[in-house]
Write a protein that holds these residues in place. Structure first.
Motif, PDB file in Angstrom:
ATOM      1  N   PHE A 139       7.407  -3.165   5.719  1.00  0.00           N
ATOM      2  CA  PHE A 139       7.238  -1.731   5.459  1.00  0.00           C
ATOM      3  C   PHE A 139       8.130  -1.318   4.304  1.00  0.00           C
ATOM      4  N   LYS A 140       7.694  -0.256   3.642  1.00  0.00           N
ATOM      5  CA  LYS A 140       8.553   0.391   2.650  1.00  0.00           C
ATOM      6  C   LYS A 140       9.010   1.687   3.311  1.00  0.00           C
ATOM      7  N   MET A 141      10.270   1.732   3.664  1.00  0.00           N
ATOM      8  CA  MET A 141      10.811   2.856   4.439  1.00  0.00           C
ATOM      9  C   MET A 141      11.371   3.882   3.454  1.00  0.00           C
ATOM     10  N   ASP A 142      10.499   4.807   3.109  1.00  0.00           N
ATOM     11  CA  ASP A 142      10.781   5.735   2.020  1.00  0.00           C
ATOM     12  C   ASP A 142      11.511   6.991   2.527  1.00  0.00           C
ATOM     13  N   GLU A 143      11.974   7.779   1.604  1.00  0.00           N
ATOM     14  CA  GLU A 143      12.437   9.154   1.859  1.00  0.00           C
ATOM     15  C   GLU A 143      13.535   9.290   2.913  1.00  0.00           C
ATOM     16  N   LEU A 168       0.864  -1.193   0.000  1.00  0.00           N
ATOM     17  CA  LEU A 168       0.000   0.000   0.000  1.00  0.00           C
ATOM     18  C   LEU A 168       0.889   1.228   0.000  1.00  0.00           C
ATOM     19  N   GLU A 169       0.500   2.208  -0.775  1.00  0.00           N
ATOM     20  CA  GLU A 169       1.279   3.446  -0.895  1.00  0.00           C
ATOM     21  C   GLU A 169       0.630   4.548  -0.034  1.00  0.00           C
ATOM     22  N   PRO A 170       1.090   5.804  -0.080  1.00  0.00           N
ATOM     23  CA  PRO A 170       0.795   6.795   0.970  1.00  0.00           C
ATOM     24  C   PRO A 170      -0.626   6.915   1.519  1.00  0.00           C
ATOM     25  N   LEU A 199       3.364  -1.874   4.112  1.00  0.00           N
ATOM     26  CA  LEU A 199       2.910  -0.479   4.204  1.00  0.00           C
ATOM     27  C   LEU A 199       4.017   0.514   3.877  1.00  0.00           C
ATOM     28  N   TRP A 200       3.698   1.433   3.003  1.00  0.00           N
ATOM     29  CA  TRP A 200       4.596   2.562   2.711  1.00  0.00           C
ATOM     30  C   TRP A 200       4.578   3.531   3.893  1.00  0.00           C
ATOM     31  N   GLU A 201       5.730   4.080   4.179  1.00  0.00           N
ATOM     32  CA  GLU A 201       5.806   5.179   5.149  1.00  0.00           C
ATOM     33  C   GLU A 201       7.189   5.815   5.026  1.00  0.00           C
TER      34      GLU A 201
HETATM   35  C1  GAL Z   1       8.496   8.010  -3.555  1.00  0.00           C
HETATM   36  C2  GAL Z   1       8.872   6.548  -3.711  1.00  0.00           C
HETATM   37  C3  GAL Z   1       7.867   5.932  -4.656  1.00  0.00           C
HETATM   38  C4  GAL Z   1       6.493   6.098  -4.085  1.00  0.00           C
HETATM   39  C5  GAL Z   1       6.197   7.557  -3.749  1.00  0.00           C
HETATM   40  C6  GAL Z   1       4.888   7.731  -3.032  1.00  0.00           C
HETATM   41  O1  GAL Z   1       9.356   8.689  -2.782  1.00  0.00           O
HETATM   42  O2  GAL Z   1      10.177   6.402  -4.196  1.00  0.00           O
HETATM   43  O3  GAL Z   1       8.168   4.590  -4.891  1.00  0.00           O
HETATM   44  O4  GAL Z   1       6.366   5.311  -2.945  1.00  0.00           O
HETATM   45  O5  GAL Z   1       7.214   8.081  -2.946  1.00  0.00           O
HETATM   46  O6  GAL Z   1       4.693   9.056  -2.669  1.00  0.00           O
END
Ligand code: GAL
Length: 716
Positions: free
Chosen positions: A366-370, A269-271, A308-310
């Motif tokens: 989790f997808k530990m973004d940013e 799941l993304e943001p 989960l994205w975060e």
């Molecule tokens: C980016 C990330 C993408 C996607 C996006 C969602 O920073 O690299 O894969 O998750 O955020 O806002």
């Protein structure tokens, strides 16, 4: 005797210089693990990448590696502490080739380059900026040097020339008047690599002995606790849905996969699953996901894991904001706190919340973004905290940037570990000593060649890299990218801005208008074929990861790591080994053919079974639904009957393909989901073909059979 004021200061300066010279020469050299020496000098920083490594070195295995010998005396490494910082000079001979510095994006052989491994989300101009910088390089002379610092460090890989007495005059060195002569003498070959660490008052350097590059990497990975062993389902297919999908849309997507028999183990799941995403609240957005527990449970029943994205920047509306307020840096990102992960308490607050709110509810990863940084000097992006930030632990912004992704992974990974649940995470930044974290790096950059190059480079730094697939220029592009994804550590489709899977519509705008391609069903069938291949490969890949964990052997490696004597592979950055017996040579959309160099020995084209003599270059072309791989003679390649997803009780039905008159292979068997393997609860299945018959011998203490050897087939 009276000393006037001026003289006094002169004397004081001489005294200081003498003392600093004495100080500068005082170094301690200790053997910290078999074949790993640590040089310490001066006043070292409290926080360095190694200071955060809690995993214990796998000493017993390191002891069994062949003894290494450095091509120079460790005391020949010059270290100078000055008012600028620390300067290190490591001997380098004329023929040496150098690799590493983390997940470098645009270069492979670092000899002759200047590299500044700095964490960054959109690495440009090949300066060394990358999602995962490491101040670590490996030489084909069989040793590795790691400068244990989180300060931005510049490495001059044999590129500097000093103003010393024996410098030739310009006239002498130019030697002639032709253009070739004129420019031919431009190069300057230094007999050393220098590493410039501004701001440091002391330094720790780890020297990893060989005898060859593969054993250097084994030592490095074992020293870092052993390579990661992801949950077995993590080696299946991961699909990330559009950022604004609602619960019913996720359910529909899940049904699409199962109805169409397209393999998929993980839905990401993304943001928009959160009430606030930039910065993060870590609270389910009930307008979009009215019943998250239902989703998690029903997806589980259908064999999906939810990821989960975060990111780690904490929104004022987050339940953990109050607790973290005074345990964060003095700058905000997207109006959110930057937790001071170097402070154990701050990490614990963050981790405990994730444990209680998500992990216990059944979130699998989790997808530990940013957690990298925005472009420093290039491009227009300016997000993230500044270098001059201060954190309560004492770290400044520069140092925090370099280790932020590392500490974030550690916090989340430890939650799973403490609960005896294995995971496979996504992370956008990493650093040194991260080998044991099952977290795959990814990037918004999208150059296919660079993606392949990063698979090749990942093996020099104990990193896992997943080249994701999103939209594509052409169907060919999609298929070539899919082939690479299937031949990487994580098979990932990141549809975070796509309504439909990219194989139904490659064009972003049309995809989002639900305008599917006329041949969508055919392309879907072709992609299914590749994903089925991936599922067949899972047991082989899983064994490669077990070898990463127990022996430190990188599952994905540059050819030069296995063939360090072969000059022809010194600069090959678009072919790589997977496990012991597969050589991959991915194609991109640019050409229907490519050149493949096969090192000495005999190889087999996987698709045709054709025998190929090594030590030569070939031109190959690979159909979209085939895989550009070559199998080394002497390999038993165990391929499973593909499953759509991996359940805790999935049994893999294996066909052993035999390449050569005599061949061996191995499979690793355990529950795939707990840390039982660290207590010895697993089996090794050795596969042996001795000319007429194949034999599988199982040893170990794991009771359930997950591997069923169905048949043996000799490839002729
Ligand atoms: C980016 C990330 C993408 C996607 C996006 C969602 O920073 O690299 O894969 O998750 O955020 O806002």
């Amino acid at each position: 005797m009276t000393i006037r004021k001026r003289e006094f200061f002169c004397l004081l300066t001489v005294f200081q210089l003498t003392m600093s010279a004495v100080f500068a020469q005082q170094r301690q050299i200790t053997e910290v693990a078999p074949g790993v020496k640590k040089i310490t000098i001066g006043q070292t920083d409290q926080f360095s990448p190694y200071s955060f490594c809690d995993e214990k070195p796998q000493v017993a295995t390191m002891q069994k590696l062949p003894a290494g010998k450095l091509p120079f005396n460790v005391n020949d490494i010059a270290i100078n502490i000055t008012d600028r910082g620390v300067l290190i000079e490591i001997p380098l001979d004329d023929k040496e080739q150098l690799y590493g510095f983390g997940l470098q994006i645009g270069s492979f052989n670092q000899r002759g380059l200047r590299k500044k491994p700095v964490v960054n989300d959109n690495p440009s101009n090949d300066l060394g900026y990358t999602h995962a910088p490491t101040t670590f390089y490996v030489s084909n002379k069989g040793y590795g040097i790691l400068v244990n610092t989180s300060r931005y460090t510049t490495f001059y890989c044999g590129t500097t020339a000093k103003n010393v007495n024996d410098v030739k005059t310009a006239a002498q060195s130019n030697g002639g008047n032709s253009v070739d002569e004129l420019y031919g003498s431009k190069g300057s070959a230094a007999g050393y690599v220098s590493a410039d660490v501004p701001g440091a008052k002391g330094i720790e350097i780890f020297v990893f002995e060989g005898p060859d590059m593969l054993s250097v990497m084994q030592r490095y990975n074992l020293f870092s606790g052993g390579g990661a062993l992801p949950a077995i389902w993590g080696l299946g297919v991961k699909y990330r849905v559009k950022a604004d999908f609602k619960q019913d849309q996720v359910e529909k997507m899940a049904a699409y996969f199962r109805d169409n028999h397209i393999p998929c183990d993980v839905l990401g799941l993304e943001p928009r699953w959160q009430t606030a995403a930039y910065s993060c609240s870590y609270v389910w957005n009930k307008d979009f996901f009215p019943n998250p527990q239902n989703l998690i449970d029903s997806m589980k029943q259908q064999g999906f894991h939810i990821n989960l994205w975060e990111h780690a920047f904490v929104n004022p509306s987050s339940p953990i904001y109050g607790q973290l307020k005074n345990k964060s840096g003095n700058y905000l990102v997207w109006n959110g706190l930057v937790p001071d992960f170097a402070d154990k308490q701050a990490s614990k607050i963050f981790a405990d919340y994730h444990e209680n709110t998500f992990v216990k509810q059944g979130i699998s990863g989790f997808k530990m973004d940013e957690c990298d940084n925005s472009n420093l000097n290039y491009g227009s992006s300016t997000w993230s905290f500044p270098e001059h930030s201060r954190f309560p632990s004492g770290l400044d912004g520069e140092q925090m940037h370099q280790v932020f992704g590392l500490l974030y992974q550690k916090a989340i990974y430890n939650v799973y570990k403490q609960n005896n649940i294995r995971t496979y995470l996504d992370v956008r930044a990493s650093s040194a000593f991260a080998s044991s974290y099952p977290a795959a790096l990814y990037s918004d950059t999208y150059d296919h060649n660079e993606y392949i190059g990063m698979v090749v480079n990942s093996g020099f730094s104990g990193l896992i890299w997943s080249p994701e697939v999103r939209e594509s220029n052409t169907v060919k592009d999609l298929m070539r990218r899919s082939q690479t994804a299937v031949l990487s550590a994580q098979a990932l489709y990141n549809s975070w801005y796509l309504q439909n899977p990219p194989w139904l519509q490659i064009n972003k705008a049309k995809n989002n208008d639900n305008e599917l391609m006329a041949d969508a069903k055919q392309v879907e069938a072709d992609v299914r074929k590749l994903l089925n291949f991936r599922m067949s490969l899972v047991p082989y890949l899983y064994n490669a990861f077990a070898e990463y964990h127990f022996k430190g052997i990188p599952p994905f490696r540059a050819l030069v790591m296995d063939y360090p004597q072969d000059e022809k592979v010194f600069n090959i950055a678009d072919e790589y080994m997977i496990g012991q017996g597969i050589l991959a040579a991915p194609l991109t959309e640019k050409a229907d053919e490519r050149k493949v160099y096969l090192p000495a020995g005999t190889w087999y084209d996987y698709n045709t079974g054709k025998k190929m003599e090594g030590g030569k270059e070939y031109t190959i072309s690979t159909a979209f639904t085939d895989l550009p791989i070559f199998i080394k003679e002497g390999t038993v390649l165990p391929m499973a009957k593909p499953v759509e997803y991996i359940k805790p009780d999935t049994q893999f039905e294996i066909t052993c393909y035999v390449y050569g008159d005599k061949a061996t292979g191995n499979l690793f068997e355990d529950d795939g989901t707990t840390f039982g393997y660290d207590k010895g609860t697993y089996n090794n299945i050795s596969l042996n073909y001795t000319g007429s018959k194949g034999k599988a011998a199982r040893s170990g203490s794991f009771k359930n059979k997950r591997i069923i050897i169905k048949k043996w087939e000799v490839v002729k």
